[in-house]
Write a protein that holds these residues in place. Structure first.
Motif, mmCIF file in Angstrom:
data_model
loop_
_atom_site.group_PDB
_atom_site.id
_atom_site.type_symbol
_atom_site.label_atom_id
_atom_site.label_comp_id
_atom_site.label_asym_id
_atom_site.label_seq_id
_atom_site.Cartn_x
_atom_site.Cartn_y
_atom_site.Cartn_z
ATOM 1 N N GLN A 1 6.650 -4.305 -10.592
ATOM 2 C CA GLN A 1 5.700 -4.659 -11.647
ATOM 3 C C GLN A 1 4.694 -3.533 -11.856
ATOM 4 O O GLN A 1 4.306 -3.246 -12.976
ATOM 5 C CB GLN A 1 4.981 -5.961 -11.309
ATOM 6 C CG GLN A 1 5.906 -7.153 -11.339
ATOM 7 C CD GLN A 1 5.183 -8.458 -11.082
ATOM 8 O OE1 GLN A 1 4.220 -8.515 -10.334
ATOM 9 N NE2 GLN A 1 5.666 -9.517 -11.708
ATOM 10 N N GLU A 2 4.272 -2.915 -10.765
ATOM 11 C CA GLU A 2 3.340 -1.781 -10.818
ATOM 12 C C GLU A 2 3.680 -0.857 -9.665
ATOM 13 O O GLU A 2 4.033 -1.323 -8.579
ATOM 14 C CB GLU A 2 1.879 -2.241 -10.667
ATOM 15 C CG GLU A 2 1.368 -3.134 -11.773
ATOM 16 C CD GLU A 2 1.218 -2.431 -13.108
ATOM 17 O OE1 GLU A 2 1.023 -1.194 -13.126
ATOM 18 O OE2 GLU A 2 1.323 -3.116 -14.142
ATOM 19 N N GLY A 3 3.567 0.455 -9.901
ATOM 20 C CA GLY A 3 3.722 1.410 -8.817
ATOM 21 C C GLY A 3 5.020 2.187 -8.863
ATOM 22 O O GLY A 3 5.773 2.150 -9.835
ATOM 23 N N GLU B 1 8.786 -1.375 -13.795
ATOM 24 C CA GLU B 1 9.830 -2.083 -14.541
ATOM 25 C C GLU B 1 11.251 -1.707 -14.125
ATOM 26 O O GLU B 1 12.209 -2.024 -14.821
ATOM 27 C CB GLU B 1 9.630 -1.938 -16.058
ATOM 28 C CG GLU B 1 8.300 -2.512 -16.513
ATOM 29 C CD GLU B 1 8.079 -2.431 -18.010
ATOM 30 O OE1 GLU B 1 8.948 -1.914 -18.731
ATOM 31 O OE2 GLU B 1 7.020 -2.906 -18.464
ATOM 32 N N ASP B 2 11.404 -1.056 -12.964
ATOM 33 C CA ASP B 2 12.736 -0.764 -12.424
ATOM 34 C C ASP B 2 13.128 -1.844 -11.420
ATOM 35 O O ASP B 2 12.271 -2.461 -10.786
ATOM 36 C CB ASP B 2 12.758 0.579 -11.692
ATOM 37 C CG ASP B 2 12.858 1.769 -12.618
ATOM 38 O OD1 ASP B 2 13.163 1.581 -13.815
ATOM 39 O OD2 ASP B 2 12.628 2.901 -12.144
ATOM 40 N N MET C 1 5.466 4.664 -2.861
ATOM 41 C CA MET C 1 4.868 5.997 -3.009
ATOM 42 C C MET C 1 3.421 5.893 -3.484
ATOM 43 O O MET C 1 2.636 6.820 -3.301
ATOM 44 C CB MET C 1 5.677 6.822 -4.006
ATOM 45 C CG MET C 1 7.084 7.130 -3.551
ATOM 46 S SD MET C 1 8.066 7.946 -4.823
ATOM 47 C CE MET C 1 7.107 9.391 -5.169
ATOM 48 N N THR C 2 3.106 4.790 -4.131
ATOM 49 C CA THR C 2 1.752 4.503 -4.599
ATOM 50 C C THR C 2 1.482 3.042 -4.271
ATOM 51 O O THR C 2 2.406 2.303 -3.905
ATOM 52 C CB THR C 2 1.621 4.698 -6.125
ATOM 53 O OG1 THR C 2 2.485 3.755 -6.778
ATOM 54 C CG2 THR C 2 1.983 6.110 -6.560
ATOM 55 N N ARG D 1 0.840 -1.192 0.000
ATOM 56 C CA ARG D 1 0.000 0.000 0.000
ATOM 57 C C ARG D 1 0.881 1.250 0.000
ATOM 58 O O ARG D 1 2.055 1.196 0.375
ATOM 59 C CB ARG D 1 -0.898 0.026 1.246
ATOM 60 C CG ARG D 1 -1.956 -1.084 1.242
ATOM 61 C CD ARG D 1 -2.838 -1.031 2.461
ATOM 62 N NE ARG D 1 -2.131 -0.911 3.722
ATOM 63 C CZ ARG D 1 -1.576 -1.909 4.401
ATOM 64 N NH1 ARG D 1 -1.636 -3.134 3.918
ATOM 65 N NH2 ARG D 1 -0.963 -1.707 5.539
ATOM 66 N N LYS D 2 0.304 2.368 -0.408
ATOM 67 C CA LYS D 2 1.002 3.648 -0.383
ATOM 68 C C LYS D 2 1.566 3.874 1.020
ATOM 69 O O LYS D 2 0.901 3.612 2.019
ATOM 70 C CB LYS D 2 0.034 4.769 -0.760
ATOM 71 C CG LYS D 2 0.660 6.127 -0.797
ATOM 72 C CD LYS D 2 -0.336 7.183 -1.205
ATOM 73 C CE LYS D 2 0.339 8.549 -1.208
ATOM 74 N NZ LYS D 2 -0.581 9.596 -1.621
#
Length: 159
Positions: free
Chosen positions: A54-56, A78-79, A99-100, A35-36
């Motif tokens: 993968q996301e965020g 993707e980092d 952060m998100t 979670r954020k």
């Protein structure tokens, strides 16, 4: 002939999908939703894995002995981050916080080392990622050392 080989290598590099490849790695990986504002790891934790977003988005912070916090990196979809374990770093040098809302794959050190040795296309993509990030860090350092605050702001806005 050399030109054709170079073109083929460039096409291979572009078509290699790291996310798809990592989803097929056997063992040594876990996928977690954060979670954020949730911590992924803390400064001083054992460094035993590499992470793939993968996301965020996440931020990497370091905290001084006096409690002063500095954001040293921002990473997005993707980092990779946390790769210090691959060079023998025993402990995490910073704290990473989502952060998100984020979905992050954790690859234990043994698994990613095996993949880097066994899969040249993945190793090439991973190295390219690290080199691009290193170049960006160098550009940021030069920017901080030699450019006015107005020029630095303009660069950030353009990026």
């Amino acid at each position: 002939m050399a030109k054709a080989t170079k073109t083929k290598a460039t096409k291979t590099r572009r078509t290699f999908n790291v996310k798809n490849f990592l989803s097929t790695v056997n063992g040594g990986r876990t996928i977690t939703a954060y979670r954020k504002n949730e911590k992924i790891y803390s400064q001083g934790d054992p460094a035993a894995s590499v992470f793939y977003i993968q996301e965020g988005k996440v931020k990497v912070c370091v905290i001084s002995e006096l409690g002063k916090e500095a954001v040293v990196a921002l990473h997005g979809k993707e980092d990779f981050f946390g790769e210090g374990c691959l060079i023998g770093q025993p402990l995490r040098l910073g704290t990473v916080v989502a952060m998100t809302d984020s979905v992050i794959m954790r690859l234990d050190k043994a698994s990613i080392v095996k993949v880097l040795h066994d899969e040249p296309k993945f190793a090439e993509a991973f190295m390219a990622h690290l080199l691009v990030r290193n170049a960006r860090v160098e550009e940021d350092l030069v920017d901080q050392l030699f450019n006015s605050s107005e020029k630095r702001l303009a660069r950030v806005l353009l990026l």
